[in-house]
Write a protein that holds these residues in place. Structure first.
Motif, short mmCIF file in Angstrom:
data_model
loop_
_atom_site.label_atom_id
_atom_site.label_comp_id
_atom_site.label_asym_id
_atom_site.label_seq_id
_atom_site.Cartn_x
_atom_site.Cartn_y
_atom_site.Cartn_z
N ASN A 159 -13.44 -5.64 5.36
CA ASN A 159 -12.36 -4.80 4.98
C ASN A 159 -12.88 -4.49 3.43
OD1 ASN A 159 -11.27 -3.54 7.08
ND2 ASN A 159 -9.81 -4.46 6.94
N PHE A 160 -13.06 -5.73 2.38
CA PHE A 160 -13.93 -5.97 1.23
C PHE A 160 -14.45 -5.36 1.11
CE2 PHE A 160 -11.42 -10.31 1.00
CZ PHE A 160 -9.64 -9.45 0.52
N VAL A 161 -16.35 -5.72 2.16
CA VAL A 161 -17.18 -4.82 1.53
C VAL A 161 -17.40 -3.57 2.67
CG1 VAL A 161 -19.08 -4.68 3.51
CG2 VAL A 161 -18.34 -6.95 2.88
N ALA A 162 -16.28 -3.21 3.08
CA ALA A 162 -16.06 -1.44 3.08
C ALA A 162 -15.62 -1.08 1.76
CB ALA A 162 -15.35 -0.71 4.34
N ALA A 163 -14.45 -1.73 1.06
CA ALA A 163 -14.25 -1.11 0.37
C ALA A 163 -15.04 -1.24 -1.19
CB ALA A 163 -13.09 -2.34 -0.47
N ALA A 164 -15.66 -2.31 -1.70
CA ALA A 164 -17.18 -2.25 -2.49
C ALA A 164 -17.67 -1.40 -2.10
CB ALA A 164 -16.98 -3.85 -2.11
N ALA A 165 -18.11 -1.17 -0.51
CA ALA A 165 -19.13 -0.16 -1.05
C ALA A 165 -18.86 1.50 -1.57
CB ALA A 165 -19.66 0.14 1.05
N ALA A 166 -17.01 2.04 -0.83
CA ALA A 166 -16.65 2.77 -1.17
C ALA A 166 -16.74 3.13 -2.53
CB ALA A 166 -15.42 3.16 -0.71
N GLU A 167 -16.82 2.28 -3.36
CA GLU A 167 -16.36 2.28 -4.65
C GLU A 167 -17.95 2.87 -5.45
OE1 GLU A 167 -14.70 2.41 -8.45
OE2 GLU A 167 -13.69 2.12 -6.54
N MET A 168 -18.81 1.61 -5.44
CA MET A 168 -19.70 1.72 -5.87
C MET A 168 -20.96 2.55 -5.24
SD MET A 168 -20.22 -0.86 -7.41
CE MET A 168 -21.24 -0.98 -8.44
N ALA A 169 -20.34 3.92 -4.64
CA ALA A 169 -20.81 4.61 -3.96
C ALA A 169 -21.44 5.69 -4.93
CB ALA A 169 -20.27 5.55 -2.73
N ASP A 170 -19.94 5.77 -5.52
CA ASP A 170 -20.55 6.79 -7.18
C ASP A 170 -21.13 6.70 -8.28
OD1 ASP A 170 -18.94 8.88 -5.53
OD2 ASP A 170 -17.06 8.27 -6.22
N ALA A 171 -21.94 5.26 -8.14
CA ALA A 171 -23.11 4.50 -9.17
C ALA A 171 -24.09 5.48 -9.30
CB ALA A 171 -22.60 3.57 -8.30
N ARG A 172 -24.53 5.91 -10.57
CA ARG A 172 -25.55 7.05 -10.89
C ARG A 172 -26.87 5.27 -11.52
NH1 ARG A 172 -25.08 11.13 -14.50
NH2 ARG A 172 -22.68 10.18 -15.32
N PRO A 173 -27.44 5.03 -10.99
CA PRO A 173 -27.95 3.80 -11.89
C PRO A 173 -29.29 4.59 -12.74
CG PRO A 173 -28.56 4.09 -9.66
CD PRO A 173 -27.43 4.64 -9.55
N LEU A 174 -29.62 3.83 -13.90
CA LEU A 174 -30.58 4.52 -14.99
C LEU A 174 -32.03 3.48 -14.22
CD1 LEU A 174 -28.70 4.02 -17.89
CD2 LEU A 174 -29.11 6.62 -16.84
N ILE A 181 -17.64 -7.49 -6.47
CA ILE A 181 -16.22 -7.29 -5.88
C ILE A 181 -15.52 -7.78 -4.31
CG2 ILE A 181 -15.23 -5.03 -4.75
CD1 ILE A 181 -16.76 -3.11 -6.68
N VAL A 182 -16.76 -8.09 -3.91
CA VAL A 182 -16.71 -8.75 -2.39
C VAL A 182 -16.10 -9.69 -2.70
CG1 VAL A 182 -16.54 -9.72 -0.60
CG2 VAL A 182 -17.91 -7.66 -0.61
N ARG A 183 -17.07 -10.61 -3.81
CA ARG A 183 -17.12 -12.34 -4.00
C ARG A 183 -15.54 -12.43 -4.03
NH1 ARG A 183 -17.43 -17.62 -2.65
NH2 ARG A 183 -17.72 -18.78 -4.43
N ALA A 184 -15.27 -11.64 -5.99
CA ALA A 184 -14.36 -11.30 -6.37
C ALA A 184 -12.77 -11.30 -5.63
CB ALA A 184 -14.16 -10.39 -7.71
N LEU A 185 -12.37 -10.82 -4.48
CA LEU A 185 -12.01 -10.18 -3.60
C LEU A 185 -11.86 -12.09 -2.82
CD1 LEU A 185 -12.18 -6.42 -3.18
CD2 LEU A 185 -10.09 -7.70 -4.18
N GLN A 186 -12.59 -12.45 -2.84
CA GLN A 186 -12.00 -13.41 -1.58
C GLN A 186 -11.96 -14.53 -2.17
OE1 GLN A 186 -16.59 -13.44 -0.53
NE2 GLN A 186 -16.08 -12.81 1.31
N MET A 187 -12.01 -14.54 -4.11
CA MET A 187 -11.76 -15.67 -4.55
C MET A 187 -10.22 -16.07 -5.10
SD MET A 187 -14.49 -17.33 -4.84
CE MET A 187 -14.09 -19.35 -6.83
#
Length: 331
Positions: free
Chosen positions: A289-304, A318-324
């Motif tokens: 669930n942490f992985v899915a939430a992180a993927a959803a958040e980063m899907a809108d990223a627009r890298p340079l 995000i996943v690591r911070a949630l686990q910690m």
């Protein structure tokens, strides 16, 4: 450094009135960012109003719960205060992740919120920068932009906001209390305090000229036992974040009752991961669930061109911070 007028303010009313009277005046508190900018000829105030003697350093409990942190208190004192360590350890961790001990001993809480980007194009006065000189262009947009934004940027500016403390404050739903030259106070939700660049990147915050940060208020919450601040950087100390994550969880058994996630190093302001937060509510606190939430958040990223690595780094962080956070920061 250019010549400037210097004066000491003895009370808040005098300080705010002096600042309001001169559009090119600045408050001087810790000076850990402003003085550097003046030496580099990036900031050019013609008047500095020293506010270090104002009585705005207290840390105290609020009547309805929560905590008030004085705007002129030092970062070190805020990080080490027993009420902060006990009830808001996420804030302690974030402050201690920033700068160095010497700088934290000088830097003020209000000043931390107002520090400006460390984008090298902003500091290099021979390069175009819309933040420094509106209308001149953005050197980083097509330049070396490894450290720059992947969320919320515009063609006018791709700089990122540098504060660690503010990332934790964003996750903790802080409120900024300010006072103007007329003596009126207003409160600004932290989400609304800093701005995205849009077409006016020279405006970092929604603070009006003449207003002074008198306190930062933290509402009561149930995140103290399960929170964590993760900062990923090029070296172990005295470096700004490539990506940082402030994560906090309130549990109901094995399910997540509430979550708070804010990111640093990815936008012109602390970036609340609202999609990830929403996805986690009511879910089991599992890695999947942490992985899915992180993927959803980063899907809108627009890298340079040079910072696409921040997308994957953001997911993993995000996943690591949630686990910690789930483990109370012990793993």
């Amino acid at each position: 450094m250019r010549p400037f007028k210097y004066s000491n303010a003895t009370d808040v009313a005098t300080a705010t009135q002096q600042l309001a009277a001169n559009p090119n005046a600045r408050f001087l508190a810790g000076g850990t960012n402003l003085l550097d900018l003046m030496k580099e000829d990036v900031e050019r105030p013609d008047e500095l109003i020293d506010i270090t003697r104002l009585n705005l350093t207290q840390i105290k409990s609020l009547s309805g719960g929560g905590l008030s942190i004085g705007g002129l208190g030092k970062n070190t004192d805020a990080a080490n205060h027993p009420l902060v360590r006990q009830n808001y350890p996420l804030l302690t961790q974030a402050i201690l992740a920033g700068a160095s001990g010497q700088i934290r001993n000088m830097a003020t809480n209000g000043g931390n919120l107002l520090q400006r980007t460390r984008c090298p194009y902003f500091y290099e006065t021979s390069m175009p920068c819309n933040k420094r000189e509106p209308g001149s262009g953005c050197g980083a947009r097509e330049g070396i932009n490894r450290m720059h934004a992947i969320f919320g940027w515009s063609d006018s500016c791709v700089a990122v906001y540098p504060s660690d403390m503010s990332v934790a404050l964003a996750a903790l739903d802080a409120i900024v209390r300010v006072r103007n030259a007329g003596g009126q106070e207003r409160t600004i939700p932290f989400e609304d305090f800093h701005r995205l660049p849009g077409s006016t990147p020279e405006k970092d915050t929604n603070l009006e000229h003449g207003e002074l940060i008198v306190a930062i208020e933290l509402p009561k919450n149930n995140f103290a036992e399960k929170s964590y601040y993760l900062k990923v950087r090029d070296r172990a100390s005295y470096a700004f974040a490539l990506v940082s994550v402030a994560a906090a969880l309130e549990m109901d058994g094995t399910r997540i009752k509430q979550s708070r996630i804010a990111l640093g190093g990815v936008a012109h302001k602390p970036w609340r991961a609202l999609k990830a937060e929403k996805m986690l509510v009511g879910k089991e606190a599992t890695e999947a669930n942490f992985v899915a939430a992180a993927a959803a958040e980063m899907a809108d990223a627009r890298p340079l061109e040079h910072n696409a690595f921040k997308v994957e780094l953001g997911r993993r962080s995000i996943v690591r911070a949630l686990q910690m956070a789930l483990d109370g920061g012990k793993s």
